[in-house]
Design an enzyme around this catalytic site. Structure first.
Site, mmCIF file in Angstrom:
data_model
loop_
_atom_site.group_PDB
_atom_site.id
_atom_site.type_symbol
_atom_site.label_atom_id
_atom_site.label_comp_id
_atom_site.label_asym_id
_atom_site.label_seq_id
_atom_site.Cartn_x
_atom_site.Cartn_y
_atom_site.Cartn_z
ATOM 1 N N ASP A 1 -22.146 -19.099 -24.360
ATOM 2 C CA ASP A 1 -23.154 -19.817 -25.128
ATOM 3 C C ASP A 1 -23.280 -19.052 -26.436
ATOM 4 O OD1 ASP A 1 -25.623 -21.683 -25.095
ATOM 5 O OD2 ASP A 1 -26.519 -19.725 -25.489
ATOM 6 N N HIS B 1 -19.023 11.227 -1.125
ATOM 7 C CA HIS B 1 -20.113 10.508 -0.449
ATOM 8 C C HIS B 1 -20.093 10.972 1.007
ATOM 9 C CE1 HIS B 1 -23.112 7.413 -0.356
ATOM 10 N NE2 HIS B 1 -22.488 6.700 0.559
ATOM 11 N N THR C 1 -23.093 -19.123 -31.157
ATOM 12 C CA THR C 1 -23.175 -19.841 -32.422
ATOM 13 C C THR C 1 -21.863 -19.619 -33.164
ATOM 14 O OG1 THR C 1 -25.517 -19.377 -32.488
ATOM 15 C CG2 THR C 1 -24.532 -20.093 -34.531
ATOM 16 N N GLU D 1 -30.656 -15.467 -40.245
ATOM 17 C CA GLU D 1 -30.009 -14.207 -39.885
ATOM 18 C C GLU D 1 -29.257 -13.776 -41.129
ATOM 19 O OE1 GLU D 1 -27.635 -15.119 -36.457
ATOM 20 O OE2 GLU D 1 -29.373 -15.117 -35.121
ATOM 21 N N HIS E 1 -12.991 5.828 6.316
ATOM 22 C CA HIS E 1 -14.114 6.734 6.592
ATOM 23 C C HIS E 1 -15.472 6.134 6.220
ATOM 24 C CE1 HIS E 1 -13.874 7.690 2.324
ATOM 25 N NE2 HIS E 1 -12.633 8.111 2.472
ATOM 26 N N VAL F 1 3.176 1.657 -5.724
ATOM 27 C CA VAL F 1 3.393 1.047 -7.041
ATOM 28 C C VAL F 1 3.515 2.167 -8.071
ATOM 29 C CG1 VAL F 1 2.382 -0.421 -8.824
ATOM 30 C CG2 VAL F 1 2.206 -1.082 -6.411
ATOM 31 N N ASP G 1 0.852 -1.186 0.000
ATOM 32 C CA ASP G 1 0.000 0.000 0.000
ATOM 33 C C ASP G 1 0.886 1.233 0.000
ATOM 34 O OD1 ASP G 1 -3.186 0.620 0.756
ATOM 35 O OD2 ASP G 1 -1.777 2.273 1.036
ATOM 36 N N TYR H 1 -26.526 -11.289 -42.607
ATOM 37 C CA TYR H 1 -25.427 -10.389 -42.237
ATOM 38 C C TYR H 1 -24.935 -9.681 -43.487
ATOM 39 C CZ TYR H 1 -25.141 -13.072 -37.909
ATOM 40 O OH TYR H 1 -25.429 -13.680 -36.709
ATOM 41 N N TYR I 1 -30.242 6.738 5.352
ATOM 42 C CA TYR I 1 -30.012 5.578 6.218
ATOM 43 C C TYR I 1 -29.475 6.066 7.562
ATOM 44 C CZ TYR I 1 -25.029 6.024 4.979
ATOM 45 O OH TYR I 1 -23.756 6.507 4.790
ATOM 46 N N THR J 1 -11.538 3.179 2.917
ATOM 47 C CA THR J 1 -12.020 2.291 3.979
ATOM 48 C C THR J 1 -12.169 2.992 5.321
ATOM 49 O OG1 THR J 1 -11.096 0.359 2.867
ATOM 50 C CG2 THR J 1 -11.515 0.152 5.216
ATOM 51 N N TYR K 1 -24.399 -24.465 -32.885
ATOM 52 C CA TYR K 1 -24.760 -23.887 -31.586
ATOM 53 C C TYR K 1 -23.962 -24.654 -30.529
ATOM 54 C CZ TYR K 1 -27.455 -23.066 -27.346
ATOM 55 O OH TYR K 1 -27.822 -22.761 -26.055
HETATM 56 C C1 FAD Z 1 -18.620 8.127 3.167
HETATM 57 C C2 FAD Z 1 -18.598 6.678 2.868
HETATM 58 C C3 FAD Z 1 -19.446 5.809 3.525
HETATM 59 C C4 FAD Z 1 -19.424 4.452 3.241
HETATM 60 N N1 FAD Z 1 -20.255 3.622 3.919
HETATM 61 C C5 FAD Z 1 -20.262 2.297 3.641
HETATM 62 C C6 FAD Z 1 -21.100 1.400 4.352
HETATM 63 O O1 FAD Z 1 -21.852 1.801 5.232
HETATM 64 N N2 FAD Z 1 -21.065 0.089 4.031
HETATM 65 C C7 FAD Z 1 -20.248 -0.397 3.060
HETATM 66 O O2 FAD Z 1 -20.283 -1.596 2.794
HETATM 67 N N3 FAD Z 1 -19.421 0.422 2.378
HETATM 68 C C8 FAD Z 1 -19.401 1.756 2.653
HETATM 69 N N4 FAD Z 1 -18.562 2.589 1.990
HETATM 70 C C9 FAD Z 1 -17.704 2.030 0.955
HETATM 71 C C10 FAD Z 1 -16.435 1.395 1.470
HETATM 72 O O3 FAD Z 1 -15.819 2.233 2.389
HETATM 73 C C11 FAD Z 1 -15.523 1.125 0.287
HETATM 74 O O4 FAD Z 1 -16.232 0.421 -0.714
HETATM 75 C C12 FAD Z 1 -14.321 0.317 0.659
HETATM 76 O O5 FAD Z 1 -13.700 0.844 1.784
HETATM 77 C C13 FAD Z 1 -13.342 0.285 -0.498
HETATM 78 O O6 FAD Z 1 -12.276 -0.522 -0.132
HETATM 79 P P1 FAD Z 1 -11.077 -0.787 -1.121
HETATM 80 O O7 FAD Z 1 -10.149 -1.666 -0.414
HETATM 81 O O8 FAD Z 1 -11.571 -1.182 -2.447
HETATM 82 O O9 FAD Z 1 -10.439 0.657 -1.377
HETATM 83 P P2 FAD Z 1 -9.564 1.585 -0.433
HETATM 84 O O10 FAD Z 1 -9.958 1.493 0.971
HETATM 85 O O11 FAD Z 1 -9.609 2.945 -1.034
HETATM 86 O O12 FAD Z 1 -8.122 0.988 -0.572
HETATM 87 C C14 FAD Z 1 -7.322 1.187 -1.701
HETATM 88 C C15 FAD Z 1 -5.887 1.278 -1.246
HETATM 89 O O13 FAD Z 1 -5.068 1.286 -2.398
HETATM 90 C C16 FAD Z 1 -3.923 2.035 -2.069
HETATM 91 N N5 FAD Z 1 -3.254 2.438 -3.308
HETATM 92 C C17 FAD Z 1 -3.741 3.247 -4.260
HETATM 93 N N6 FAD Z 1 -2.826 3.440 -5.218
HETATM 94 C C18 FAD Z 1 -1.731 2.727 -4.861
HETATM 95 C C19 FAD Z 1 -0.469 2.529 -5.471
HETATM 96 N N7 FAD Z 1 -0.126 3.106 -6.604
HETATM 97 N N8 FAD Z 1 0.414 1.740 -4.821
HETATM 98 C C20 FAD Z 1 0.094 1.144 -3.656
HETATM 99 N N9 FAD Z 1 -1.098 1.315 -3.054
HETATM 100 C C21 FAD Z 1 -2.008 2.087 -3.654
HETATM 101 C C22 FAD Z 1 -4.476 3.189 -1.285
HETATM 102 O O14 FAD Z 1 -3.488 3.788 -0.465
HETATM 103 C C23 FAD Z 1 -5.596 2.552 -0.492
HETATM 104 O O15 FAD Z 1 -5.206 2.242 0.827
HETATM 105 C C24 FAD Z 1 -18.552 3.952 2.264
HETATM 106 C C25 FAD Z 1 -17.690 4.821 1.597
HETATM 107 C C26 FAD Z 1 -17.713 6.168 1.882
HETATM 108 C C27 FAD Z 1 -16.794 7.070 1.153
#
Ligand code: FAD
Length: 832
Positions: free
Chosen positions: A549, A236, A551, A652, A54, A181, A43, A654, A263, A52, A536
């Protein structure tokens, strides 16, 4: 918890997972759990520093797609079990309530109750008063009803990520934070191109497999290997209130009030409250540029956007009035990766070894457990454990390379997130984009267009509406977007002739010295029978499940044309490329969809109509069923392919796209004296249901074999050289299938199944039994005058005459298993 960045980065690993959010840690955890310990997760900052940390942390399980529901159910099982371990993720199984504040929403909830039943998910319908008993802060004003899912819950997103990371590390995964990365190296060209190395600011890692778990950064990471992942970072928001209630012994369930767009969930003695604003705000992406997320955007939030949140705050106080009287502890505005259709982006890409698991559209916490599990299997075994087409990153066509198209579609989806999606509802953003050469003709003749993969396709022609046919209008939702025009369009195909514009059919050319070898290996049928033959067939995975699935027309010794559904161009081409790579076949695989117009002309008069226009002998000897002939029709050079998806005599046709408008007019003018009617996709669907033709992604999928799907007639076990999936089919044939796809006819023609309705047993006394299945697809058969549905049943019940019930909007409708197909079982009309 901070990872120590001091350890040296390994110079090689089998798998590199990029991204330490909830998605990446879950993928790493499940890779290790599946036995792959040679995994490095990197990361660019701390774990959880993307979207994640927030997240609001709500975990809901029920979705319209049974696969996603199953994945989310697995998430809950996982979080529940992690809670008992050394690193509990803060899982609270508080249940959730979904309110219906309108009659239409109540109908939706009843429909969802059926989905829950067919998915085996615990859910009960409750009254407004019962909902209030569970969530005392709410008013019951305007609440028609509600549902309660006791096993839904909430989790601490950061703790969950650390819990998964700890588990992964304990199983041998190396986790390196503060490791960015910068690039991904590949070697080989075309089909042979595959990842070899991940380059980071802390050194390079040679690897075989890369999983891009970059969340909203995933598109940026994928661009390092020229792969397009259409994810848009969107703002969001939610708030955390000051104290609103005394300490509670049992936690409040979370509460969703979609009609008010909001919610709520308990946060200590206050509430988390958020929603989906009608006015969305994309972040860093524009119509002319992809996301440009700042390089230092980690562990950060956006400025609160109070103006945009007013609608949500006002609505929140309608349902929970006391929220207006308390202060706000914190206001969270965080970016999250959304996709154009609100589904995840999972799976392999056209670059060998490069996988994506991102774009969770504010459901990543609920989805992470299931996502990790399916991705681990996909990465290690080459195929996912269930049908994941809705989430497959390959579902997006070329138009999604456009930032403006991607943005328009994503915004539309975000802003209508809580809207009720009626069946056959059509989207508006980014239309029209791809049109047939006969598009102007269709528009002039009253076409009602639907959209698929960017194509404008005729659903029906309003000009064909006959008021008398209103009697066919189905009850409830199925009747909302229904048109009486479908009835005469259907009948014309059965009684005279109908013409359909199928130019959107995906067309894939497979050419080269190994084209026949590849096609024979990929297909369960014998598709290399010489130039001019049409077959098919299905393409199977190693387990015998149906991956594609389509042709296949053999054009010459080294050239095959694959014709598949409009939406499957990328998917099927990608499957073919993957298999070509696996057997090192020297082939070229090209999507030629736009090069060819395609018109389907079917019905008992089809031969008479074309005969006057072509020098080609159309008799059965010269032009049998499942043959292709190159000829002319009128002034137009055509390939005529004798196949049908409606169960009638016909072809068909074509032609190169530039001839399309002329060919359509030529056929139309010649056909009118014979009673030719132009029809749309709704009529095709009705015709194919009567004839028992299956649709991939609904009736057939990677989780079912041809034997289970009633497609055993395509399987050539004795084909020299075998084919992919053969061993599994041999074993299944020996053991016998456990389930079979059957055709049901409903007792009440006005009740139409839309898909996913529960199917339950009924004993000889008419007493209801267990839910044993769900409807895969359904609709009206206008020639036979019946409401039809398909469902997989345990073999002991898959016999004609078995009585069942189908749950439609909370009502159990009687149904009978019938012979399959209902219409022309000997295919005499097709071969006429
Ligand atoms: C306000 C808000 C409320 C939400 N509420 C909910 C909820 O109630 N329930 C729910 O299910 N979901 C909720 N979500 C969604 C949820 O938080 C996300 O879908 C989830 O956290 C995404 O996880 P992720 O691992 O895909 O991405 P991320 O948490 O964004 O992780 C991606 C990681 O990739 C790393 N990265 C990026 N580029 C590079 C690079 N070049 N090299 C190395 N590392 C890199 C970043 O540093 C980051 O840590 C909410 C989102 C928001 C914004």
């Amino acid at each position: 918890m901070t990872e120590t960045p001091s350890r040296a980065l390994p110079a090689r690993a089998r798998v590199v997972v990029i991204g330490g959010g909830v998605g990446g840690t879950s993928v790493a955890y499940h890779l290790a759990l599946a036995g792959e310990r040679d995994v490095v997760l990197v990361d660019r900052s701390e774990l959880t520093s993307g979207s994640t940390f927030h997240s609001a942390g709500l975990v809901g399980q029920l979705r319209s797609d049974p696969t996603l529901t199953a994945m989310n159910r697995y998430s809950v099982e996982l979080y529940r079990s992690l809670q008992l371990g050394e690193n509990p993720p803060g899982w609270v199984e508080c249940g959730s309530i979904r309110l219906a504040s309108t009659q239409e929403r109540w109908e939706e909830i009843q429909r969802q109750d059926g989905w829950a039943a067919s998915s085996g998910l615990e859910m009960s319908l409750i009254s407004a008063a019962e909902a209030q008993e569970l969530f005392p802060l709410m008013t019951t004003d305007g609440v028609v009803g509600a549902c309660f899912l006791p096993t839904d819950g909430q989790v601490d997103p950061s703790q969950l990520t650390y819990s998964l990371a700890a588990g992964a590390r304990a199983m041998g995964v190396a986790i390196h934070t503060h490791t960015r990365v910068l690039g991904i190296d590949t070697e080989g060209d075309g089909l042979r191109r595959r990842v070899t190395r991940v380059r980071t600011d802390k050194g390079d890692i040679e690897c075989e497999l890369v999983v891009d778990c970059g969340g909203m950064f995933a598109a940026e990471i994928a661009r390092m290997v020229d792969v397009r992942v259409p994810i848009v970072p969107m703002s969001h928001q939610y708030v955390v209130t000051e104290a609103m209630f005394e300490h509670r012994e049992t936690p409040l369930p979370s509460l969703r009030d979609p009609d008010n767009l909001v919610y709520y969930r308990q946060e200590v003695d206050g509430l988390v409250m958020g929603g989906y604003e009608r006015q969305s705000l994309p972040w860093t992406a524009s119509a002319s540029s992809y996301d440009r997320i700042p390089a230092d955007f980690n562990g950060r939030l956006l400025q609160p956007d109070h103006d945009r949140f007013i609608e949500i705050s006002e609505n929140a106080a309608i349902r929970v009035p006391s929220i207006a009287d308390v202060g706000i502890r914190s206001f969270i505005n965080g970016p999250e990766g959304f996709t154009p259709d609100n589904e995840f982006c999972l799976g392999p890409t056209d670059v060998g070894g490069f996988f994506v698991a991102a774009g969770y559209c504010a459901h990543g916490i609920a989805g992470a457990g299931g996502i990790g599990k399916v991705m681990a299997e996909w990465v290690l075994e080459g195929a996912p454990p269930m049908d994941l087409w809705h989430m497959d990153v390959r579902r997006f066509g070329g138009s999604y390379r456009s930032p403006s198209y991607t943005l328009a579609r994503t915004v539309e989806n975000y802003e209508s997130y809580y809207d009720i999606r009626y069946p056959a509802h059509e989207r508006k953003a980014g239309r029209p984009l791809r049109t047939s050469p006969a598009y102007a003709w269709h528009a002039e003749h009253g076409a009602a267009f639907g959209e698929k993969s960017g194509w404008e396709r005729v659903n029906h022609y309003e000009s064909n509406s006959v008021v008398d046919d209103e009697a066919w209008r189905p009850r409830g939702w199925a009747g909302r977007h229904w048109s009486p025009a479908v009835v005469p369009e259907h009948r014309a195909a059965r009684e005279a002739a109908a013409i359909f514009d199928e130019s959107s059919f995906a067309k894939i050319e497979v050419s080269g010295p190994d084209a026949a070898r590849l096609m024979q290996w990929v297909c369960d049928n014998d598709v290399a029978r010489g130039a001019g033959t049409v077959t098919y067939t299905q393409a199977l995975n190693a387990g015998g499940g149906i991956e594609c699935d389509f042709t296949v027309t053999q054009l010459d010794a080294q050239l095959f044309l694959v014709v598949t559904g409009t939406a499957f161009a990328n998917h099927d081409a990608s499957w073919l490329r993957t298999q070509a790579r696996a057997i090192d076949a020297d082939v070229r695989i090209a999507d030629v969809t736009g090069a060819w117009a395609c018109f389907g002309l079917w019905g008992p008069k089809a031969r008479d109509i074309v005969a006057a226009l072509t020098p080609q002998d159309l008799g059965n000897d010269a032009f049998p069923f499942l043959a292709m002939r190159e000829t002319t029709v009128g002034d137009v050079p055509v390939r005529m392919v004798r196949v049908t998806f409606v169960g009638e005599l016909g072809w068909e046709l074509y032609c190169p796209t530039e001839y399309g408008a002329t060919l359509w007019r030529t056929l139309w003018d010649a056909g009118r004296p014979h009673g030719l009617v132009a029809g749309g996709y709704r009529a095709i669907d009705s015709l194919r249901l009567e004839k028992g033709y299956r649709v991939w992604g609904a009736d057939i999928d990677p989780g079912h074999t041809p034997y289970e799907a009633g497609l055993g007639f395509c399987v050539r076990l004795d084909k020299p050289g075998g084919f992919l999936g053969r061993e599994a089919l041999v074993a299944q044939k020996e053991a016998g299938v456990a389930q079979r796809l059957v055709c049901l006819v409903l007792d009440d023609r006005s009740q139409v199944a839309l898909g996913n309705e529960p199917v339950r047993l009924v004993d000889s006394a008419g007493e209801p039994g267990a839910v044993v299945s769900r409807v895969t697809s359904g609709g009206l058969g206008y020639s036979l005058g019946v409401s039809i549905a398909f469902a997989y049943l345990p073999v002991e019940h898959a016999v004609a005459g078995t009585r069942l019930d189908v749950g439609i909007f909370g009502e159990w409708v009687g149904a009978t298993v019938t012979k399959d197909p209902l219409y022309d079982p000997k295919s005499e009309r097709v071969r006429a």
